[in-house]
Design an enzyme around this catalytic site. Structure first.
Site, PDB file in Angstrom:
ATOM      1  N   ASP A   1      37.290   8.532 -50.200  1.00 11.54           N
ATOM      2  CA  ASP A   1      37.902   7.862 -49.041  1.00 11.54           C
ATOM      3  C   ASP A   1      37.023   8.180 -47.833  1.00 11.54           C
ATOM      4  O   ASP A   1      36.162   9.068 -47.899  1.00 11.54           O
ATOM      5  CB  ASP A   1      39.333   8.382 -48.815  1.00 11.54           C
ATOM      6  CG  ASP A   1      39.989   7.799 -47.566  1.00 11.54           C
ATOM      7  OD1 ASP A   1      39.852   6.579 -47.334  1.00 11.54           O
ATOM      8  OD2 ASP A   1      40.617   8.559 -46.801  1.00 11.54           O
ATOM      9  N   SER A   2      37.267   7.488 -46.727  1.00 13.35           N
ATOM     10  CA  SER A   2      36.541   7.803 -45.500  1.00 13.35           C
ATOM     11  C   SER A   2      36.916   9.199 -44.989  1.00 13.35           C
ATOM     12  O   SER A   2      36.200   9.769 -44.181  1.00 13.35           O
ATOM     13  CB  SER A   2      36.861   6.761 -44.436  1.00 13.35           C
ATOM     14  OG  SER A   2      38.255   6.687 -44.252  1.00 13.35           O
TER      15      SER A   2
ATOM     16  N   CYS B   1      46.563   0.762 -45.710  1.00 13.99           N
ATOM     17  CA  CYS B   1      45.595   1.782 -45.298  1.00 13.99           C
ATOM     18  C   CYS B   1      46.138   3.102 -45.817  1.00 13.99           C
ATOM     19  O   CYS B   1      47.351   3.367 -45.698  1.00 13.99           O
ATOM     20  CB  CYS B   1      45.479   1.801 -43.776  1.00 13.99           C
ATOM     21  SG  CYS B   1      44.524   3.211 -43.164  1.00 13.99           S
TER      22      CYS B   1
ATOM     23  N   TYR C   1      36.091   4.250 -41.181  1.00 12.07           N
ATOM     24  CA  TYR C   1      35.398   3.104 -41.752  1.00 12.07           C
ATOM     25  C   TYR C   1      35.975   1.800 -41.180  1.00 12.07           C
ATOM     26  O   TYR C   1      35.295   0.784 -41.124  1.00 12.07           O
ATOM     27  CB  TYR C   1      35.589   3.054 -43.275  1.00 12.07           C
ATOM     28  CG  TYR C   1      34.755   4.005 -44.112  1.00 12.07           C
ATOM     29  CD1 TYR C   1      33.958   4.997 -43.540  1.00 12.07           C
ATOM     30  CD2 TYR C   1      34.768   3.905 -45.501  1.00 12.07           C
ATOM     31  CE1 TYR C   1      33.205   5.857 -44.338  1.00 12.07           C
ATOM     32  CE2 TYR C   1      34.019   4.747 -46.298  1.00 12.07           C
ATOM     33  CZ  TYR C   1      33.245   5.727 -45.726  1.00 12.07           C
ATOM     34  OH  TYR C   1      32.503   6.560 -46.521  1.00 12.07           O
TER      35      TYR C   1
ATOM     36  N   GLU D   1      45.867  11.403 -38.459  1.00 15.39           N
ATOM     37  CA  GLU D   1      44.912  12.523 -38.518  1.00 15.39           C
ATOM     38  C   GLU D   1      45.393  13.691 -37.645  1.00 15.39           C
ATOM     39  O   GLU D   1      45.236  14.840 -38.005  1.00 15.39           O
ATOM     40  CB  GLU D   1      43.537  12.071 -38.008  1.00 15.39           C
ATOM     41  CG  GLU D   1      42.833  11.110 -38.932  1.00 15.39           C
ATOM     42  CD  GLU D   1      41.906  11.823 -39.916  1.00 15.39           C
ATOM     43  OE1 GLU D   1      41.324  12.848 -39.547  1.00 15.39           O
ATOM     44  OE2 GLU D   1      41.784  11.334 -41.053  1.00 15.39           O
TER      45      GLU D   1
ATOM     46  N   CYS E   1      40.426   4.115 -50.653  1.00 16.66           N
ATOM     47  CA  CYS E   1      40.332   3.659 -49.259  1.00 16.66           C
ATOM     48  C   CYS E   1      40.415   2.138 -49.282  1.00 16.66           C
ATOM     49  O   CYS E   1      39.631   1.487 -49.996  1.00 16.66           O
ATOM     50  CB  CYS E   1      38.995   4.117 -48.688  1.00 16.66           C
ATOM     51  SG  CYS E   1      38.603   3.454 -47.059  1.00 16.66           S
ATOM     52  N   ASN E   2      41.348   1.588 -48.528  1.00 18.57           N
ATOM     53  CA  ASN E   2      41.499   0.131 -48.516  1.00 18.57           C
ATOM     54  C   ASN E   2      40.272  -0.558 -47.945  1.00 18.57           C
ATOM     55  O   ASN E   2      39.819  -1.577 -48.459  1.00 18.57           O
ATOM     56  CB  ASN E   2      42.725  -0.262 -47.693  1.00 18.57           C
ATOM     57  CG  ASN E   2      44.017   0.124 -48.370  1.00 18.57           C
ATOM     58  OD1 ASN E   2      44.612  -0.675 -49.068  1.00 18.57           O
ATOM     59  ND2 ASN E   2      44.460   1.363 -48.187  1.00 18.57           N
TER      60      ASN E   2
ATOM     61  N   HIS F   1      45.992   5.971 -44.738  1.00 24.33           N
ATOM     62  CA  HIS F   1      46.555   6.877 -43.723  1.00 24.33           C
ATOM     63  C   HIS F   1      48.019   6.551 -43.397  1.00 24.33           C
ATOM     64  O   HIS F   1      48.747   7.397 -42.901  1.00 24.33           O
ATOM     65  CB  HIS F   1      45.761   6.766 -42.415  1.00 24.33           C
ATOM     66  CG  HIS F   1      44.510   7.567 -42.396  1.00 24.33           C
ATOM     67  ND1 HIS F   1      43.424   7.263 -43.164  1.00 24.33           N
ATOM     68  CD2 HIS F   1      44.169   8.683 -41.694  1.00 24.33           C
ATOM     69  CE1 HIS F   1      42.461   8.145 -42.940  1.00 24.33           C
ATOM     70  NE2 HIS F   1      42.889   9.008 -42.048  1.00 24.33           N
TER      71      HIS F   1
HETATM   72  N1  DGL Z   1      41.424   5.313 -45.288  1.00 23.45           N
HETATM   73  C1  DGL Z   1      41.060   4.086 -44.632  1.00 23.45           C
HETATM   74  C2  DGL Z   1      41.718   2.891 -45.334  1.00 23.45           C
HETATM   75  O1  DGL Z   1      42.505   3.040 -46.268  1.00 23.45           O
HETATM   76  C3  DGL Z   1      41.440   4.084 -43.183  1.00 23.45           C
HETATM   77  C4  DGL Z   1      40.721   5.073 -42.309  1.00 23.45           C
HETATM   78  C5  DGL Z   1      39.413   4.558 -41.777  1.00 23.45           C
HETATM   79  O2  DGL Z   1      39.379   3.648 -40.940  1.00 23.45           O
HETATM   80  O3  DGL Z   1      38.404   5.085 -42.217  1.00 23.45           O
HETATM   81  O4  DGL Z   1      41.454   1.778 -44.973  1.00 23.45           O
END
Ligand code: DGL
Length: 279
Positions: free
Chosen positions: A13-14, A196, A45, A156, A76-77, A198
């Site tokens: 993931d990011s 997402c 990301y 976060e 990560c989406n 998060h």
């Molecule tokens: N984890 C990322 C997602 O699922 C979101 C966080 C990011 O922008 O990196 O899209």
């Protein structure tokens, strides 16, 4: 047991958001070893171009594949939306599973009025990956996509309940769920996709600003189910009874990864379990 079945599952993931997917995976597959990579040095990301995200995703995947994995989860989406196809092409011998298709499937199963709202990062919404994935399952579905970038830093920071996250959630979601009187009032979505990794942390705040009957879905559970059935199909599931380990990799501050990751995972991550890597 086949030697391949003993290899870990790789996930990236990011940052720490993908730990919500890891949590769901460990609930269903507690015996599997996992290597989890959080590219915290380059988070977020979601505000970057598809080309940049795809390049980062290729580097994350290479790090995991070089360590020896039997299956890759793009947890990560944003990265799933742009890099699923390229990574499947790059690694034809390793099953690659993203989180967008499982999330779309969960939404289509949940919706009764075929009207689905999707909230995600700017990049995921603008790229239309959820729209395509939902339409491939349910062609008549009406989809309302809305970027909610501020949810990422709130999650976060651990600001997930109380007035501030609820006000942010209301600002993003009221136009979808409570259209102003006098405006044309289309069918209100009965399903909201947290597109997402998060966002599940903010689910209680989000729940407080949408209609109580709205079904809130995230892709974590469905992704874990997809991983399970893929491992079974390929006879690559590790024997029951062994307790799986998780090794964490991060591209930035180990202490911060352990601290914020603990919140996302719901169980403690020790700094000694986290390795700093340079991609
Ligand atoms: N984890 C990322 C997602 O699922 C979101 C966080 C990011 O922008 O990196 O899209």
């Amino acid at each position: 047991m086949d030697a391949k079945a003993r290899l870990p599952i790789g996930m990236f993931d990011s940052g720490v958001g993908g730990l919500t997917v890891l949590k769901a995976l460990k609930e269903r597959l507690p015996c599997e070893d996992v290597i989890y990579l959080g590219d915290t040095a380059r988070l977020p990301y979601g505000t970057k171009s598809p080309q940049t995200v795809a390049r980062y995703a290729v580097q994350c995947a290479a790090e995991l594949v070089n360590r020896g994995i039997k299956l890759l989860v793009i947890a990560c989406n944003t990265a799933s939306a742009v890099a699923l196809g390229p990574l499947r092409e790059a690694y034809p011998d390793i099953p690659v599973i993203g989180v967008v298709e499982p999330g779309a499937l969960a939404a289509c199963r949940a919706s009764r009025n075929d009207t689905i709202a999707v909230i995600a990062t700017e990049s995921t919404i603008n790229g239309g990956a959820y729209q395509r994935a939902i339409h491939s399952i349910s062609p008549a579905a009406r989809i309302i996509g809305h970027p909610c970038p501020l949810f990422v830093p709130l999650a976060e920071e651990g600001w997930v309940d109380g007035d501030i996250p609820e006000a942010v959630a209301a600002r993003y979601l009221d136009p979808i769920f409570k259209p102003a009187s006098g405006t044309e009032s289309p069918v209100t979505p009965d399903t909201l996709v947290l597109g997402c990794t998060h966002f599940p942390l903010l689910a209680p705040a989000i729940r407080n600003v949408v209609d109580p009957a709205t079904v809130i879905v995230d892709s974590a559970a469905t992704t874990a189910e997809t991983v399970l059935s893929e491992l079974e199909r390929l006879s690559m599931r590790r024997a029951e009874g062994e307790c799986g380990t998780v090794h964490y990799l991060t591209t930035d501050d180990v202490a911060r990864f352990a601290r914020t990751g603990t919140r996302f995972l719901g169980t403690a991550i020790g700094e000694s379990e986290v390795e700093l890597v340079d991609l």
